[in-house]
Design a protein around this motif. Structure first.
Motif, PDB file in Angstrom:
ATOM      1  N   GLY A  92     -30.368  79.623 -22.879  1.00 38.43           N
ATOM      2  CA  GLY A  92     -30.200  79.898 -24.298  1.00 38.43           C
ATOM      3  C   GLY A  92     -31.526  80.094 -25.011  1.00 38.43           C
ATOM      4  O   GLY A  92     -31.637  80.907 -25.928  1.00 38.43           O
ATOM      5  N   THR A  93     -32.565  79.367 -24.567  1.00 33.66           N
ATOM      6  CA  THR A  93     -33.882  79.496 -25.181  1.00 33.66           C
ATOM      7  C   THR A  93     -34.512  80.847 -24.879  1.00 33.66           C
ATOM      8  O   THR A  93     -35.163  81.453 -25.735  1.00 33.66           O
ATOM      9  CB  THR A  93     -34.807  78.372 -24.681  1.00 33.66           C
ATOM     10  OG1 THR A  93     -34.206  77.107 -24.968  1.00 33.66           O
ATOM     11  CG2 THR A  93     -36.167  78.442 -25.352  1.00 33.66           C
ATOM     12  N   SER A  94     -34.324  81.342 -23.667  1.00 28.19           N
ATOM     13  CA  SER A  94     -34.960  82.601 -23.275  1.00 28.19           C
ATOM     14  C   SER A  94     -34.156  83.820 -23.704  1.00 28.19           C
ATOM     15  O   SER A  94     -34.688  84.935 -23.749  1.00 28.19           O
ATOM     16  CB  SER A  94     -35.145  82.647 -21.751  1.00 28.19           C
ATOM     17  OG  SER A  94     -33.890  82.724 -21.087  1.00 28.19           O
ATOM     18  N   ASN A  95     -32.886  83.634 -24.036  1.00 26.19           N
ATOM     19  CA  ASN A  95     -32.004  84.760 -24.330  1.00 26.19           C
ATOM     20  C   ASN A  95     -32.497  85.569 -25.528  1.00 26.19           C
ATOM     21  O   ASN A  95     -32.853  85.013 -26.565  1.00 26.19           O
ATOM     22  CB  ASN A  95     -30.589  84.250 -24.612  1.00 26.19           C
ATOM     23  CG  ASN A  95     -29.627  85.385 -24.910  1.00 26.19           C
ATOM     24  OD1 ASN A  95     -29.414  86.258 -24.086  1.00 26.19           O
ATOM     25  ND2 ASN A  95     -29.052  85.365 -26.109  1.00 26.19           N
ATOM     26  N   GLY A  96     -32.511  86.917 -25.366  1.00 32.44           N
ATOM     27  CA  GLY A  96     -32.885  87.785 -26.465  1.00 32.44           C
ATOM     28  C   GLY A  96     -33.935  88.801 -26.079  1.00 32.44           C
ATOM     29  O   GLY A  96     -34.190  89.041 -24.894  1.00 32.44           O
ATOM     30  N   ALA A  97     -34.530  89.416 -27.087  1.00 27.99           N
ATOM     31  CA  ALA A  97     -35.553  90.448 -26.892  1.00 27.99           C
ATOM     32  C   ALA A  97     -36.928  89.873 -27.194  1.00 27.99           C
ATOM     33  O   ALA A  97     -37.140  89.270 -28.247  1.00 27.99           O
ATOM     34  CB  ALA A  97     -35.267  91.645 -27.791  1.00 27.99           C
ATOM     35  N   TRP A  98     -37.830  90.059 -26.253  1.00 26.42           N
ATOM     36  CA  TRP A  98     -39.209  89.594 -26.394  1.00 26.42           C
ATOM     37  C   TRP A  98     -40.138  90.816 -26.385  1.00 26.42           C
ATOM     38  O   TRP A  98     -40.076  91.632 -25.477  1.00 26.42           O
ATOM     39  CB  TRP A  98     -39.590  88.664 -25.242  1.00 26.42           C
ATOM     40  CG  TRP A  98     -38.813  87.389 -25.179  1.00 26.42           C
ATOM     41  CD1 TRP A  98     -37.575  87.207 -24.639  1.00 26.42           C
ATOM     42  CD2 TRP A  98     -39.207  86.113 -25.697  1.00 26.42           C
ATOM     43  NE1 TRP A  98     -37.172  85.910 -24.770  1.00 26.42           N
ATOM     44  CE2 TRP A  98     -38.157  85.201 -25.415  1.00 26.42           C
ATOM     45  CE3 TRP A  98     -40.341  85.646 -26.357  1.00 26.42           C
ATOM     46  CZ2 TRP A  98     -38.215  83.868 -25.782  1.00 26.42           C
ATOM     47  CZ3 TRP A  98     -40.401  84.307 -26.718  1.00 26.42           C
ATOM     48  CH2 TRP A  98     -39.352  83.431 -26.429  1.00 26.42           C
ATOM     49  N   GLU A 133     -33.717  89.463 -22.056  1.00 23.68           N
ATOM     50  CA  GLU A 133     -33.282  88.425 -21.131  1.00 23.68           C
ATOM     51  C   GLU A 133     -31.893  87.937 -21.518  1.00 23.68           C
ATOM     52  O   GLU A 133     -31.612  87.698 -22.693  1.00 23.68           O
ATOM     53  CB  GLU A 133     -34.274  87.257 -21.123  1.00 23.68           C
ATOM     54  CG  GLU A 133     -35.649  87.650 -20.603  1.00 23.68           C
ATOM     55  CD  GLU A 133     -36.569  86.459 -20.407  1.00 23.68           C
ATOM     56  OE1 GLU A 133     -36.129  85.325 -20.693  1.00 23.68           O
ATOM     57  OE2 GLU A 133     -37.703  86.673 -19.968  1.00 23.68           O
ATOM     58  N   SER A 134     -31.027  87.801 -20.515  1.00 20.45           N
ATOM     59  CA  SER A 134     -29.664  87.327 -20.756  1.00 20.45           C
ATOM     60  C   SER A 134     -29.166  86.580 -19.533  1.00 20.45           C
ATOM     61  O   SER A 134     -29.605  86.827 -18.405  1.00 20.45           O
ATOM     62  CB  SER A 134     -28.735  88.505 -21.067  1.00 20.45           C
ATOM     63  OG  SER A 134     -28.693  89.416 -19.986  1.00 20.45           O
ATOM     64  N   ARG A 135     -28.230  85.677 -19.755  1.00 17.86           N
ATOM     65  CA  ARG A 135     -27.653  84.890 -18.672  1.00 17.86           C
ATOM     66  C   ARG A 135     -26.419  85.597 -18.126  1.00 17.86           C
ATOM     67  O   ARG A 135     -25.597  86.114 -18.887  1.00 17.86           O
ATOM     68  CB  ARG A 135     -27.268  83.502 -19.175  1.00 17.86           C
ATOM     69  CG  ARG A 135     -26.718  82.572 -18.099  1.00 17.86           C
ATOM     70  CD  ARG A 135     -26.239  81.265 -18.713  1.00 17.86           C
ATOM     71  NE  ARG A 135     -25.823  80.302 -17.689  1.00 17.86           N
ATOM     72  CZ  ARG A 135     -25.261  79.124 -17.979  1.00 17.86           C
ATOM     73  NH1 ARG A 135     -25.060  78.782 -19.254  1.00 17.86           N
ATOM     74  NH2 ARG A 135     -24.912  78.294 -17.010  1.00 17.86           N
ATOM     75  N   GLU A 136     -26.308  85.608 -16.805  1.00 15.89           N
ATOM     76  CA  GLU A 136     -25.131  86.161 -16.145  1.00 15.89           C
ATOM     77  C   GLU A 136     -24.628  85.164 -15.116  1.00 15.89           C
ATOM     78  O   GLU A 136     -25.418  84.614 -14.345  1.00 15.89           O
ATOM     79  CB  GLU A 136     -25.464  87.496 -15.455  1.00 15.89           C
ATOM     80  CG  GLU A 136     -25.798  88.623 -16.429  1.00 15.89           C
ATOM     81  CD  GLU A 136     -25.985  89.951 -15.723  1.00 15.89           C
ATOM     82  OE1 GLU A 136     -25.808  89.985 -14.477  1.00 15.89           O
ATOM     83  OE2 GLU A 136     -26.308  90.945 -16.396  1.00 15.89           O
ATOM     84  N   GLN A 298     -38.012  88.473 -30.739  1.00 15.81           N
ATOM     85  CA  GLN A 298     -37.643  89.367 -31.824  1.00 15.81           C
ATOM     86  C   GLN A 298     -36.250  89.075 -32.367  1.00 15.81           C
ATOM     87  O   GLN A 298     -36.063  88.910 -33.565  1.00 15.81           O
ATOM     88  CB  GLN A 298     -37.707  90.820 -31.340  1.00 15.81           C
ATOM     89  CG  GLN A 298     -39.099  91.277 -30.927  1.00 15.81           C
ATOM     90  CD  GLN A 298     -40.072  91.288 -32.098  1.00 15.81           C
ATOM     91  OE1 GLN A 298     -39.728  91.726 -33.187  1.00 15.81           O
ATOM     92  NE2 GLN A 298     -41.278  90.791 -31.873  1.00 15.81           N
ATOM     93  N   CYS A 299     -35.250  89.038 -31.487  1.00 14.47           N
ATOM     94  CA  CYS A 299     -33.877  88.848 -31.937  1.00 14.47           C
ATOM     95  C   CYS A 299     -32.974  88.720 -30.728  1.00 14.47           C
ATOM     96  O   CYS A 299     -33.405  88.943 -29.595  1.00 14.47           O
ATOM     97  CB  CYS A 299     -33.416  90.039 -32.790  1.00 14.47           C
ATOM     98  SG  CYS A 299     -33.379  91.601 -31.882  1.00 14.47           S
ATOM     99  N   LEU A 300     -31.739  88.379 -30.945  1.00 14.98           N
ATOM    100  CA  LEU A 300     -30.741  88.445 -29.890  1.00 14.98           C
ATOM    101  C   LEU A 300     -30.436  89.914 -29.602  1.00 14.98           C
ATOM    102  O   LEU A 300     -30.504  90.755 -30.495  1.00 14.98           O
ATOM    103  CB  LEU A 300     -29.466  87.716 -30.304  1.00 14.98           C
ATOM    104  CG  LEU A 300     -29.594  86.201 -30.521  1.00 14.98           C
ATOM    105  CD1 LEU A 300     -28.282  85.645 -31.066  1.00 14.98           C
ATOM    106  CD2 LEU A 300     -29.966  85.505 -29.218  1.00 14.98           C
ATOM    107  N   ALA A 301     -30.115  90.229 -28.356  1.00 12.60           N
ATOM    108  CA  ALA A 301     -29.876  91.624 -27.989  1.00 12.60           C
ATOM    109  C   ALA A 301     -28.777  91.684 -26.943  1.00 12.60           C
ATOM    110  O   ALA A 301     -28.670  90.821 -26.085  1.00 12.60           O
ATOM    111  CB  ALA A 301     -31.156  92.262 -27.441  1.00 12.60           C
TER     112      ALA A 301
END
Length: 464
Positions: A92-98, A133-136, A298-301
């Motif tokens: 959850g911490t890494s999820n999103g656009a960097w 980055e997203s979890r699958e 940056q944001c969730l993506a």
């Protein structure tokens, strides 16, 4: 854009085809001819003193002896943490656009080196990046999928975000050698620096090891703004996992990644390529490549959307030319809080099978830090990198471990041979440092990974 590269500057092949000089336990840059004929290269280790002799204008220390730590005082006992970091929280911490900036630095000099070319065909020291980055989760396969794109400028990154093929990397929850901590900090690398198998120089073994390295941590690519036809004509430089034999030494090449997260929205990633050799009594390590990536969240993506590519004027400053901390900046008294993870035998493993489980410990110490002394090479060294980052490789004696596997600071055993500690520090401000330390024993086995927060001087209120 080529996938699977782990090195993107022109001299990479030269670095990966050199041998470790005899008697040096930790080499910080070796130049020499290709391995054909097994010619021994000539060692070249550059320090600030040597650089000053070549150019009297040199003022910054780029490479020094390891940081000296003295006067340790145990403020709180080493305690086993009742709860290890949760994988779901990490995801959850890494999820999103960097969005970030990447640069590479020479193991010879510590200076920035080209990582790509721009639209004019000129070399650039920094490339702009966007990472989703997203979890699958698929059955028992729980992983973070990282999709990355690079370009020589922020504007170019925006232009190609919905056109180019994104590189993909998998971070599995069961990845060998992966250690996660709270807040998004993590350390990746092998659980053993030395191969258990007896490799030879055959093509089949070489190709198998290449594929293993690329599969485990495949990223660094040469960034170009040329046309597709021009890219096809240009040869891509790959980091080869060279396991050929040289003077009886079997070398293994590894890519380690250390990620320091700060405040949930900033992180600094080190991607370090090293070669490891089985020495007579201890592991020997050679630094091949240093790459640093600074990123801002940056944001969730959505997984399939190249969203949140920030305006070029909003992105982070260049990494290659950022401020460099100096040895004097870390001198003084520090209060250090460590959370460590040690691989211990797994009692729950099926009968007849061996396995390990990570056990986390916490401790707090008072330490006195000072500039390093002595020669580079035999005891290690430190690279003082831009953005106030420090990469340190230090040969360490074996330490005593208690019944629960906790490392007791400063207590040497009667064992022979030294291990190596690979540290990545980030001085986020003049009084606060965060860091990761990855320690291997003399036989190349991972013994402990530490996440560190250090505050300079004292403070009111007792424990951190």
């Amino acid at each position: 854009m080529m996938n699977g590269n782990v090195c993107s500057y022109p001299d990479c092949r030269t670095f990966l085809q050199t041998a470790l000089p005899h008697g040096k336990k930790c080499s910080f840059g070796v130049e020499g001819p290709p391995r054909h004929g097994h010619a021994r290269p000539r060692q070249r280790v550059f320090t600030s003193t040597q650089a000053a002799k070549k150019g009297r204008t040199a003022r910054e220390v780029l490479i020094s002896a390891p940081i000296q730590v003295q006067g340790q005082e145990q403020l709180t006992p080493v305690e086993r943490l009742q709860m290890a970091p949760f994988w779901s929280t990490f995801c959850g911490t890494s999820n999103g656009a960097w969005q970030g900036v990447q640069a590479a630095f020479s193991p010879l000099t510590g200076k920035a080196e080209p990582v790509g070319v721009d639209g004019k065909g000129e070399q650039v020291l920094d490339v702009r990046t966007i990472t989703l980055e997203s979890r699958e989760v698929e059955g028992d396969d729980d992983r973070v999928v990282r999709r990355s794109l690079r370009a020589a400028s922020g504007q170019r990154l925006r232009d190609i975000a919905d056109k180019e093929e994104w590189e993909e990397e998998i971070i599995s929850s069961e990845e060998d050698g992966l250690v996660i901590f709270d807040g998004g900090t993590y350390s990746r690398g092998p659980s053993s620096l030395l191969a258990m198998e007896d490799f030879n120089s055959g093509d089949a073994d070489l190709q198998a090891d290449k594929e293993r390295l690329e599969r485990q941590l495949s990223l660094e690519t040469s960034t170009s703004e040329q046309s597709d036809d021009e890219e096809e004509e240009e040869e891509a430089i790959r980091a080869e996992a060279d396991v050929g034999e040289d003077d009886g030494l079997h070398r293994r090449v590894w890519l380690l990644e250390q990620c320091l997260a700060w405040g949930g929205e900033q992180r600094l990633r080190l991607r370090l390529t090293i070669a490891a050799y089985p020495g007579e009594e201890e592991v020997e390590v050679e630094v091949l490549r240093i790459a640093v990536l600074r990123e801002g969240w940056q944001c969730l993506a959505d997984d399939d959307s190249p969203a949140c590519v920030a305006d070029p004027s909003q992105v982070l400053p260049e990494v290659s030319s950022g401020p460099r901390s100096q040895p004097r900046d870390i001198a003084g008294q520090w209060k250090v809080f460590d959370v460590s993870a040690s691989p211990l035998p797994d009692d729950a493993a099926p009968e007849g099978e061996s396995g390990t489980v990570l056990v986390y410990f916490g401790s707090e110490t008072a330490q006195e830090w000072g500039p390093g002394k002595g020669d580079l090479g035999d005891s290690g060294g430190a690279f003082w990198l831009p953005n106030n980052a420090v990469l340190e490789l230090c040969m360490v004696p074996p330490v005593s471990r208690g019944a629960q596997g906790d490392a007791q600071e400063g207590m040497e055993t009667e064992g022979t041979g030294r291990g190596i500690c690979i540290s990545f520090h980030w001085l986020v401000n003049e009084r606060t440092l965060i860091g990761l330390q990855r320690e291997y024993s003399a036989d190349g086995m991972l013994t402990e990974v530490r996440s560190r927060t250090a505050v300079k001087g004292g403070w009111v209120g007792g424990r951190m």
